[in-house]
Write an enzyme that holds these catalytic residues in place. Structure first.
Site, PDB file in Angstrom:
ATOM      1  N   LYS A  15      59.793  39.068  17.579  1.00  0.00           N
ATOM      2  CA  LYS A  15      60.650  37.992  17.048  1.00  0.00           C
ATOM      3  C   LYS A  15      60.259  36.500  17.948  1.00  0.00           C
ATOM      4  O   LYS A  15      60.679  35.434  17.447  1.00  0.00           O
ATOM      5  CB  LYS A  15      62.071  38.195  17.458  1.00  0.00           C
ATOM      6  CG  LYS A  15      62.637  39.211  16.854  1.00  0.00           C
ATOM      7  CD  LYS A  15      64.100  39.336  16.861  1.00  0.00           C
ATOM      8  CE  LYS A  15      64.720  40.635  16.528  1.00  0.00           C
ATOM      9  NZ  LYS A  15      64.595  41.139  15.163  1.00  0.00           N
ATOM     10  N   HIS A  43      74.640  43.490  16.955  1.00  0.00           N
ATOM     11  CA  HIS A  43      73.502  44.207  16.350  1.00  0.00           C
ATOM     12  C   HIS A  43      73.918  45.652  16.703  1.00  0.00           C
ATOM     13  O   HIS A  43      74.334  45.949  17.705  1.00  0.00           O
ATOM     14  CB  HIS A  43      72.157  43.841  16.723  1.00  0.00           C
ATOM     15  CG  HIS A  43      70.905  44.158  16.058  1.00  0.00           C
ATOM     16  ND1 HIS A  43      70.608  45.515  16.146  1.00  0.00           N
ATOM     17  CD2 HIS A  43      70.345  43.708  14.973  1.00  0.00           C
ATOM     18  CE1 HIS A  43      69.644  45.842  15.420  1.00  0.00           C
ATOM     19  NE2 HIS A  43      69.325  44.818  14.504  1.00  0.00           N
ATOM     20  N   ASP A  88      71.979  41.027  25.301  1.00  0.00           N
ATOM     21  CA  ASP A  88      71.012  41.277  23.979  1.00  0.00           C
ATOM     22  C   ASP A  88      70.557  39.815  23.640  1.00  0.00           C
ATOM     23  O   ASP A  88      71.220  39.171  23.028  1.00  0.00           O
ATOM     24  CB  ASP A  88      71.649  41.896  22.724  1.00  0.00           C
ATOM     25  CG  ASP A  88      70.791  42.125  21.696  1.00  0.00           C
ATOM     26  OD1 ASP A  88      69.660  41.630  21.798  1.00  0.00           O
ATOM     27  OD2 ASP A  88      71.133  42.701  20.664  1.00  0.00           O
ATOM     28  N   GLN A 145      67.709  37.177  19.851  1.00  0.00           N
ATOM     29  CA  GLN A 145      67.677  35.989  18.899  1.00  0.00           C
ATOM     30  C   GLN A 145      67.673  34.935  19.820  1.00  0.00           C
ATOM     31  O   GLN A 145      67.209  33.739  19.355  1.00  0.00           O
ATOM     32  CB  GLN A 145      68.988  36.123  18.135  1.00  0.00           C
ATOM     33  CG  GLN A 145      69.237  37.291  17.162  1.00  0.00           C
ATOM     34  CD  GLN A 145      68.279  37.111  16.220  1.00  0.00           C
ATOM     35  OE1 GLN A 145      67.474  36.083  15.853  1.00  0.00           O
ATOM     36  NE2 GLN A 145      67.813  38.203  15.627  1.00  0.00           N
ATOM     37  N   CYS A 185      72.100  44.901  10.014  1.00  0.00           N
ATOM     38  CA  CYS A 185      72.252  45.927  11.282  1.00  0.00           C
ATOM     39  C   CYS A 185      73.445  45.448  12.024  1.00  0.00           C
ATOM     40  O   CYS A 185      73.495  45.530  13.275  1.00  0.00           O
ATOM     41  CB  CYS A 185      71.007  45.929  12.097  1.00  0.00           C
ATOM     42  SG  CYS A 185      69.549  46.802  11.399  1.00  0.00           S
TER      43      CYS A 185
END
Lengths: 418, 169
Positions: free
Chosen positions: A233, A131, A207, A210, A376
């Site tokens: 999220k 991302h 990261d 998700q 993104c």
């Protein structure tokens, strides 16, 4: 919701009732929300927790000596501990830093670790599927310091191609990698990357925006050095992100933003930073948001992360099967379609020769919310050879009826554009 | 609630399926301008040739959604062969038609258009010919940027030519 962990498959219809937003209609149709990878919806329990906090005990934290301020501080710090426990952090009370979002968490690492502790002459290794939040902070650092950036490529199977990893990792001081692609749904196998990175003496920044909302994540078992994710999220509010970091690394790092809360002492000619984790939390933090995040974690734990994961794996398999069966060559899925346990509930696709925006516009008229665009992740889109894709993403409140609604709406789009 | 037929008028779909003036022009003598829509990643490339204060030739390249592509196609069909001043007036008029929602959204373009409108005369939407079909886009504020993408590129190109910026490729 009950607080006991239930067993067996999710009761989607019952779960959906906990989400006020999902009760409404859009354009006169049942609202079908398939954009949780962008931002999830939140259950009543989260909204109530934040309202209750504001109605009963709001005051600034770590400042007042009066009762409601002490209670606000207690609830804020409880949220920190719960967040740390959720990812099995060794020391939640010092290793969990609350930020504005995952992007700020990654910027914190780039600014503080990247500018001060990344050894001179060492390169940074990222992946092609990151991302922008895990590319741009490093590009900024590279532009400022002349740091070399390298990228692990994405293979034809939509998974990272690790065949050249040994060469790529040579001379690297930091590795930034997503645990799950927000475009492809690919769940990256972190183990070989971690092993190679650590052997090269590099720290690894993950990261996990998700992954944390959808899978049980254990930072100790993973052996990562930094992990970033975001509240909105994972059924929580916007405005709160999380950085977990190894205590020894956070301890060695200088502050990121300056201001109140992050100091122990300030003189006219200098300052002494506060202890961890407050050293990295300048200004009034997102207090109600932390309490909302705590409630979101409670909700997810009461459902059970293993059940969430199993539900989404099953739903994603079913979606791939049903969409492929009904739309054949009209549909192109960008992401792995085999081995569903190694992918998440994010399905990027192209439909006929329709532009993703046109497709999403017709789907919207049918009450269906999907993301359309570059997600993104423009370098990855270039790699895929497209400017935009449509993306449906699933969460615990999605069921097979949502997939069927999506499929029916694709037929409507096909008929509309002829 | 605006319906899809407000957005996707038949003439728009026609320009999308059969875009006019599609292609490239050699640079130089032509001038090349790129327009990006950061929202969707759409990219439009406008090639324009100005001779004796007339837009003698124009080509559209790039890729995007039906709204950005058909708007670019309609633009090319409308402005090609016109004097530069007329083209500028059309740009102002088109952007004024599109600015209704940008004003309410507080977009920068809205503010610019307000100035433009007060400074210069614009053409009423009903006199814009087939371009008026794009008026429905204002009911879908997110898509306004798609419709104005090529027009902004054209305006930039005309400005660059007027300022003597050498053609870039």
């Amino acid at each position: 919701m009950t607080t006991t962990v239930e067993a067996g498959p999710l009761e989607v219809t019952a779960l959906r009732k906990e989400f006020p937003l999902l009760q409404q209609e859009s354009h006169g149709k049942r609202l079908v929300y398939l954009d949780s990878a962008s931002s999830s919806q939140r259950p009543r329990a989260v909204l109530d927790a934040m309202d209750h906090y504001y109605e009963t005990t709001h005051a600034n934290v770590h400042r007042g000596v009066y009762a409601i301020a002490e209670e606000a501080t207690r609830q804020f710090e409880m949220a920190r501990k719960a967040t740390g426990r959720f990812i099995n952090a060794p020391r939640p009370d010092v290793e969990i830093v609350f930020t504005k979002n995952a992007t700020e968490a990654l910027n914190l690492v780039a600014h503080s670790y990247g500018r001060h502790l990344l050894p001179k002459g060492k390169a940074i290794l990222l992946t092609e599927l990151e991302h922008h939040a895990n590319i741009v902070p490093w590009l900024m650092l590279a532009a400022e310091r002349g740091v070399e950036l390298r990228y692990i490529p994405v293979g034809e199977d939509y998974r990272l191609d690790l065949s050249d990893l040994d060469r790529l990792v040579d001379g690297v001081g930091l590795v930034g990698i997503s645990s799950m692609s927000n475009v492809l749904g690919t769940i990256n196998d972190l183990a070989p990357v971690l092993e190679a990175a650590h052997a090269a003496g590099a720290v690894v920044v993950v990261d996990a925006s998700q992954l944390v909302p959808h899978r049980s994540v254990d930072v100790r078992a993973l052996g990562v050095d930094f992990l970033a994710f975001t509240g909105h999220k994972m059924l929580g509010p916007t405005g709160i992100g999380v950085l977990w970091g190894r205590e020894d690394l956070l301890d060695a790092m200088p502050p990121f933003l300056g201001g109140g809360e992050m100091i122990r002492d300030v003189r006219l000619d200098g300052f002494t930073p506060n202890d961890l984790p407050w050293k990295f939390e300048a200004g009034t933090p997102p207090i109600a948001e932390a309490i909302g995040l705590h409630a979101a974690i409670g909700f997810l734990e009461s459902v059970g992360m293993d059940r969430v994961a199993a539900h989404e794996t099953q739903l994603t398999s079913r979606a791939i099967e049903l969409l492929t069966e009904r739309h054949g060559d009209d549909l192109k899925i960008f992401g792995p379609t085999s081995d569903p346990a190694r992918r998440g509930g994010v399905l990027s696709f192209g439909f006929r020769d329709l532009h993703a925006h046109d497709l999403a516009q017709v789907l919207d008229a049918e009450g269906i919310c999907v993301r359309a665009g570059h997600h993104c992740a423009k370098p990855l889109m270039r790699r895929l050879g497209v400017t935009a894709t449509a993306r449906a993403s699933f969460y615990l409140y999605n069921g097979e009826d949502d997939i069927e609604a999506l499929s029916d709406a694709l037929d409507v789009a096909a008929a509309f554009f002829g | 609630m605006a319906g899809l037929e407000d957005l996707y008028r038949e003439i728009i779909l026609d320009h999308y399926r059969s875009p006019r003036n599609r292609g490239e022009l050699p640079v130089p003598p032509a001038h090349r301008v790129e327009g990006f829509n950061p929202l969707c990643g759409d990219e439009v490339v406008v090639y324009l040739e100005v001779d004796d204060d007339t837009l003698t030739d124009l080509r559209i390249a790039g890729q995007g959604c039906s709204i950005s592509q058909s708007s670019a196609s309609m633009m090319s069909a409308t402005v090609k062969g016109r004097p530069v001043e007329e083209a500028r007036k059309l740009i102002r008029s088109f952007k004024a038609m599109m600015s209704i929602h940008e004003h309410s959204l507080g977009g920068e373009e809205g503010a610019e258009d307000a100035d433009a409108q007060s400074e210069a005369e614009t053409i009423k939407p009903e006199d814009l010919g087939e371009l008026a079909a794009l008026q429905g886009v204002v009911k879908f504020p997110v898509r306004i940027k798609c419709a104005t993408l090529s027009w902004n590129a054209l305006a930039q190109g005309l400005d660059e030519i007027a300022a003597g910026v050498p053609p870039a490729d």
